[in-house]
Design a protein around this motif. Structure first.
Motif, PDB file in Angstrom:
ATOM      1  N   LEU A  70     -73.066   6.533  61.140  1.00 58.74           N
ATOM      2  CA  LEU A  70     -71.785   6.577  60.433  1.00 58.74           C
ATOM      3  C   LEU A  70     -71.977   6.654  58.919  1.00 58.74           C
ATOM      4  O   LEU A  70     -71.167   7.263  58.215  1.00 58.74           O
ATOM      5  CB  LEU A  70     -70.937   5.363  60.803  1.00 58.74           C
ATOM      6  N   ALA A  71     -73.060   6.057  58.416  1.00 60.59           N
ATOM      7  CA  ALA A  71     -73.338   6.133  56.980  1.00 60.59           C
ATOM      8  C   ALA A  71     -73.583   7.574  56.548  1.00 60.59           C
ATOM      9  O   ALA A  71     -73.258   7.967  55.417  1.00 60.59           O
ATOM     10  CB  ALA A  71     -74.546   5.263  56.630  1.00 60.59           C
ATOM     11  N   GLU A  72     -74.173   8.379  57.422  1.00 58.81           N
ATOM     12  CA  GLU A  72     -74.375   9.793  57.126  1.00 58.81           C
ATOM     13  C   GLU A  72     -73.097  10.592  57.351  1.00 58.81           C
ATOM     14  O   GLU A  72     -72.774  11.515  56.593  1.00 58.81           O
ATOM     15  CB  GLU A  72     -75.506  10.361  57.995  1.00 58.81           C
ATOM     16  N   MET A  73     -72.352  10.252  58.391  1.00 58.37           N
ATOM     17  CA  MET A  73     -71.165  11.034  58.749  1.00 58.37           C
ATOM     18  C   MET A  73     -70.058  10.954  57.711  1.00 58.37           C
ATOM     19  O   MET A  73     -69.270  11.884  57.559  1.00 58.37           O
ATOM     20  CB  MET A  73     -70.630  10.590  60.111  1.00 58.37           C
ATOM     21  N   VAL A  74     -69.966   9.839  56.982  1.00 57.39           N
ATOM     22  CA  VAL A  74     -68.914   9.734  55.972  1.00 57.39           C
ATOM     23  C   VAL A  74     -69.168  10.697  54.804  1.00 57.39           C
ATOM     24  O   VAL A  74     -68.249  11.016  54.045  1.00 57.39           O
ATOM     25  CB  VAL A  74     -68.779   8.289  55.436  1.00 57.39           C
ATOM     26  N   LYS A  75     -70.402  11.180  54.662  1.00 56.51           N
ATOM     27  CA  LYS A  75     -70.709  12.145  53.598  1.00 56.51           C
ATOM     28  C   LYS A  75     -70.237  13.553  53.953  1.00 56.51           C
ATOM     29  O   LYS A  75     -69.974  14.372  53.074  1.00 56.51           O
ATOM     30  CB  LYS A  75     -72.216  12.205  53.342  1.00 56.51           C
ATOM     31  N   CYS A  76     -70.155  13.836  55.243  1.00 59.27           N
ATOM     32  CA  CYS A  76     -69.960  15.205  55.719  1.00 59.27           C
ATOM     33  C   CYS A  76     -68.547  15.699  55.444  1.00 59.27           C
ATOM     34  O   CYS A  76     -67.564  15.013  55.720  1.00 59.27           O
ATOM     35  CB  CYS A  76     -70.262  15.271  57.217  1.00 59.27           C
ATOM     36  N   THR A  77     -68.443  16.912  54.882  1.00 62.41           N
ATOM     37  CA  THR A  77     -67.143  17.549  54.648  1.00 62.41           C
ATOM     38  C   THR A  77     -66.883  18.662  55.657  1.00 62.41           C
ATOM     39  O   THR A  77     -65.912  19.391  55.529  1.00 62.41           O
ATOM     40  CB  THR A  77     -67.082  18.139  53.230  1.00 62.41           C
TER      41      THR A  77
END
Length: 319
Positions: free
Chosen positions: A201-208
């Motif tokens: 989730l820490a990586e997924m919040v970066k994704c646009t």
């Protein structure tokens, strides 16, 4: 100019002048420091545009499907594996290709240098195993081994597996055991479900969801991606962490047994989303369960395209 660049130019010149190919797909000097750019050379007089060094990061197999005519292509280990996959999936004809194999020591991690310099790289050189870079406020020189791309550090096949000519020397890198090569995945597997979820989730919040990762992948060639379908509609137009994770895991499941580990997806991401641990987990599972690695031979079918009664089938067994 390196002798390998000279060899590439000489080979390209002969292929074009003799009419053996219509185009040579390779690399030329880019407009941004430490980043070469793909080039399509169609005339022998233009072969001096071609270069080869540690900035040649693009996976050129991505351009083959849409390029008409007989083409020659510079192929690193990952490129050659992607080409093999595209051939055995019926996306390319081997007779239309002349593969110029190059053993690759890895490419420069430009973002790592930018982070260390504290901003944009204004100028840089790569020579003799050293990378010199200048930023707005500082200038530093690095050993190439300290700034090589993370994916390249984990590469199992730096030498091309499929080629018509191999230029330069092969790289002597012994194939390690699954436990040694996938130590990072094995460590992640030992984390609790909550810890693994937090990492994702820490990586997924970066994704646009710009889909740069999908567009950079040579094996993501579907005319319509599942996330673009309206009937059925798999995801909404939003970019919540949960929907981003659905997209990334869905794409990686489609690449199970097919991903060649080139790292193009990670390098293309403008937000620095790191999904390598997910990708490597699936790759490790396919290797462990089916003794299969993608693209090692142009006649091998993807692991999930074949069925054997010896395949492990724990999901069919009632405990």
């Amino acid at each position: 100019m390196s002798s390998l660049t000279d060899s590439i130019r000489a080979t390209a010149r002969e292929l074009l002048a003799s009419g053996k190919v219509d185009v040579v797909i390779g690399y030329e000097q880019g407009s941004v420091p430490l980043r070469a750019t793909p080039v399509f050379v169609r005339h022998a007089a233009d072969v001096n545009r071609l270069i080869w060094d540690e900035t040649c990061e693009n996976i050129l197999a991505n351009f083959l499907k849409e390029t008409k005519g007989r083409k020659a292509v510079i192929a690193k280990g990952c490129d050659s594996r992607a080409i093999a996959m595209l051939i055995n999936e019926g996306q390319l004809q081997r007779d239309d290709l002349y593969i110029i194999g190059i053993s690759c020591p890895g490419v420069v991690d430009r973002r790592k240098i930018e982070a260390d310099l504290g901003g944009e790289i204004l100028s840089a050189t790569v020579e003799g195993g050293k990378v010199s870079a200048s930023g707005v406020e500082s200038e530093k020189t690095y050993d190439f081994t300290d700034v090589v791309d993370k994916t390249c550090r984990q590469c199992r096949y730096p030498n091309p597996v499929l080629y018509d000519v191999h230029l330069g020397s092969a790289i002597d890198r012994p194939l390690l055991s699954l436990e040694e090569d996938y130590a990072d995945v094995i460590a992640a597997e030992k984390l609790s479900p909550e810890e693994r979820e937090a990492i994702c989730l820490a990586e997924m919040v970066k994704c646009t969801r710009c889909y740069s990762c999908r567009n950079a992948c040579a094996l993501c060639y579907c005319p319509e991606c599942f996330v673009d379908c309206n009937a059925p509609r798999w995801v909404s137009g939003g970019t919540t962490a949960a929907e981003n994770l659905f997209f990334h895991t869905g794409r990686l499941m489609h690449l199970a047994g097919r991903c060649v580990g080139c790292g193009a997806c990670a390098r293309a991401c403008p937000q620095g989303v790191d999904i390598q641990i997910l990708k490597r987990k699936i790759t490790k599972d396919v290797l462990e369960l089916y003794q299969h690695e993608a693209g090692l031979c142009e006649t091998f079918q993807p692991a999930l395209n074949e069925f054997s009664t010896e395949d492990p089938q724990p999901f069919l067994v009632k405990e």
